[in-house]
Design an enzyme around this catalytic site. Structure first.
Site, PDB file in Angstrom:
ATOM      1  N   ARG A  87       0.795  -1.225   0.000  1.00 22.03           N
ATOM      2  CA  ARG A  87       0.000   0.000   0.000  1.00 22.03           C
ATOM      3  C   ARG A  87       0.828   1.276   0.000  1.00 22.03           C
ATOM      4  O   ARG A  87       0.523   2.225  -0.719  1.00 22.03           O
ATOM      5  CB  ARG A  87      -0.960   0.030   1.205  1.00 22.03           C
ATOM      6  N   THR A  88       1.841   1.321   0.843  1.00 25.58           N
ATOM      7  CA  THR A  88       2.607   2.566   0.919  1.00 25.58           C
ATOM      8  C   THR A  88       3.279   2.840  -0.423  1.00 25.58           C
ATOM      9  O   THR A  88       3.206   3.952  -0.964  1.00 25.58           O
ATOM     10  CB  THR A  88       3.652   2.497   2.050  1.00 25.58           C
ATOM     11  N   LYS A 116      26.806  -4.987  -5.491  1.00 30.93           N
ATOM     12  CA  LYS A 116      28.258  -4.930  -5.737  1.00 30.93           C
ATOM     13  C   LYS A 116      28.996  -4.347  -4.549  1.00 30.93           C
ATOM     14  O   LYS A 116      30.188  -4.065  -4.631  1.00 30.93           O
ATOM     15  CB  LYS A 116      28.542  -4.065  -6.973  1.00 30.93           C
ATOM     16  N   ARG A 137      11.771   3.716   2.051  1.00 33.21           N
ATOM     17  CA  ARG A 137      11.481   2.810   3.165  1.00 33.21           C
ATOM     18  C   ARG A 137      12.718   1.975   3.404  1.00 33.21           C
ATOM     19  O   ARG A 137      13.337   1.485   2.464  1.00 33.21           O
ATOM     20  CB  ARG A 137      10.300   1.918   2.799  1.00 33.21           C
ATOM     21  N   HIS A 170       6.627   5.804  10.962  1.00 26.85           N
ATOM     22  CA  HIS A 170       5.930   5.721   9.672  1.00 26.85           C
ATOM     23  C   HIS A 170       5.035   6.972   9.591  1.00 26.85           C
ATOM     24  O   HIS A 170       3.817   6.894   9.693  1.00 26.85           O
ATOM     25  CB  HIS A 170       5.105   4.439   9.628  1.00 26.85           C
TER      26      HIS A 170
HETATM   27  C1  NCD Z   1       2.718  -1.145   8.031  1.00 26.80           C
HETATM   28  C2  NCD Z   1       4.212  -0.964   7.997  1.00 26.80           C
HETATM   29  O1  NCD Z   1       4.865  -1.234   6.992  1.00 26.80           O
HETATM   30  O2  NCD Z   1       4.715  -0.489   8.994  1.00 26.80           O
HETATM   31  N1  NCD Z   1       2.126  -1.255   6.789  1.00 26.80           N
HETATM   32  C3  NCD Z   1       1.797  -0.102   6.096  1.00 26.80           C
HETATM   33  O3  NCD Z   1       2.641   0.667   5.709  1.00 26.80           O
HETATM   34  N2  NCD Z   1       0.507   0.146   5.888  1.00 26.80           N
HETATM   35  C4  NCD Z   1       2.230  -2.121   9.013  1.00 26.80           C
HETATM   36  C5  NCD Z   1       2.754  -3.517   9.033  1.00 26.80           C
HETATM   37  O4  NCD Z   1       3.640  -3.884   8.271  1.00 26.80           O
HETATM   38  O5  NCD Z   1       2.240  -4.277   9.843  1.00 26.80           O
END
Ligand code: NCD
Length: 359
Positions: A87-88, A116, A137, A170
């Site tokens: 989703r993100t 590498k 991320r 997050h």
């Molecule tokens: C979450 C995350 O990646 O922290 N997911 C998200 O971004 N919606 C929650 C999770 O992984 O449980």
């Protein structure tokens, strides 16, 4: 917008979150980088939610969609996701497309020069040579922050958005969660005064950590942390809440929390973080939201989950109008559109278009 000048790393890292937040603002006062939840204040959140709502209204017509696509058509974004994401990643990708911003991606460091032996720092520095925004991320806590600092020491400083870092933060999930709460409680006096129950792996769930901090900006909010002792929320978050005067309670009484809360926020066990020999899978099974909980949940309450879910919420629950997690998914795209617009200082044109539309 010009990048802020940051002090040497050792000085920067020792600053308090509010001092950092002040330093991370660009020359025109808006956040240049979005790295952690304590950067947000109420006026910023209120403006962002309003912008998201106006933008999705504009996107209802073809003319509106083409207008939105013209706004950032001269810019490129890098989505660097060194950790799994559905989703993100996709909501940022779609948000870029809505704004005409050209997205590129590295999702698997096995296919980049990191294989590498290139450091992630050098990889990101490379991205900044080609792109105008880095959305990232990373499994390492604080990594996005270190990268933002690093880029600020180069002549190609570009904004960095933290799309999830380690177990700690997050911030853009907190934005979509706030947007969902605000929309859900629009006719009930807003988020102020509401009780939010966080359930599950609160020790390692970064969405809860970010959202709990943001909720302290809404007077009268009360928080219940529902988890087995081993997975309870970190002391650092509790200290933030205490300092902000937010009442909270740590509990294992799931049914009582479901019965009192205005919003129940479920999370999965983050067992990818288990230490060697540690086994947390199944630890919070007794805190799963089943069909029977629908009769305990208040009629005007909502049920949230950042997703992905495992067994914390029974699929039969999805049909209940109080289940908000699929709306969260959609809201995530629109609030990210609003965030990118704000970071590139393009909100005025959206407001103008909206005013012409509704006039
Ligand atoms: C979450 C995350 O990646 O922290 N997911 C998200 O971004 N919606 C929650 C999770 O992984 O449980």
């Amino acid at each position: 917008m010009d990048a802020p000048t940051l002090p040497p790393w050792e000085v920067y890292r020792a600053l308090s979150p509010s001092e950092k937040a002040a330093r991370l603002r660009g020359t025109d006062g808006r956040p240049y980088h979005v790295l952690f939840a304590q950067q947000f204040d109420r006026p910023f959140l209120d403006r962002l939610c309003e912008l998201a709502t106006r933008t999705r209204r504009i996107a209802k017509t073809k003319g509106g969609r083409l207008f939105l696509q013209s706004l950032l058509a001269d810019r490129r974004a890098m989505l660097y996701f060194a950790q799994p994401s559905t989703r993100t990643f996709l909501s940022f990708y779609a948000a870029c497309q809505i704004l005409g911003l050209h997205p590129a991606e590295v999702r698997d460091t096995q296919t980049s020069s990191e294989l590498k032996g290139e450091s992630p720092e050098d990889s990101v520095r490379t991205f900044s040579s080609y792109f105008d925004l880095i959305i990232m991320r990373h499994p390492e806590g604080g990594f996005a922050e270190r990268i933002a600092w690093l880029l600020s020491t180069t002549e190609r400083a570009v904004p960095v958005i933290n799309a999830g870092s380690g177990k700690d933060e997050h911030p853009t999930q907190a934005l979509l969660d706030v947007y969902t709460l605000q929309r859900s409680f629009e006719t009930r006096g807003g988020i102020e005064g509401k009780t939010v129950a966080f359930v599950g792996d609160l020790r390692r769930g970064r969405t809860v950590r970010s959202l709990a901090q943001v909720l302290s900006l809404y007077p009268g909010v009360r928080i219940l942390f529902v988890a087995p002792p081993r997975l309870q929320i970190g002391q650092d978050i509790l200290e933030c809440l205490t300092a902000a005067g937010v009442p909270y309670e740590l509990t294992e009484d799931f049914d009582a929390a479901v019965a009192t809360a205005d919003a129940v926020y479920m999370t999965r066990i983050q067992d990818e973080w288990d230490a060697p020999g540690e086994r947390t899978a199944g630890e919070a099974d007794r805190f799963a939201f089943g069909v029977r909980h629908l009769s305990i949940l208040r009629p005007d309450a909502i049920l949230m989950h950042p997703l992905p879910r495992r067994q914390e919420i029974a699929v039969e629950v999805d049909r209940d109008p109080r289940a908000m997690y699929w709306r969260q998914v959609r809201n995530g795209m629109w609030i990210r559109v609003a965030l990118i617009l704000t970071m590139f200082a393009r909100e005025a044109e959206v407001h103008q278009y909206y005013d012409d539309l509704v006039r």
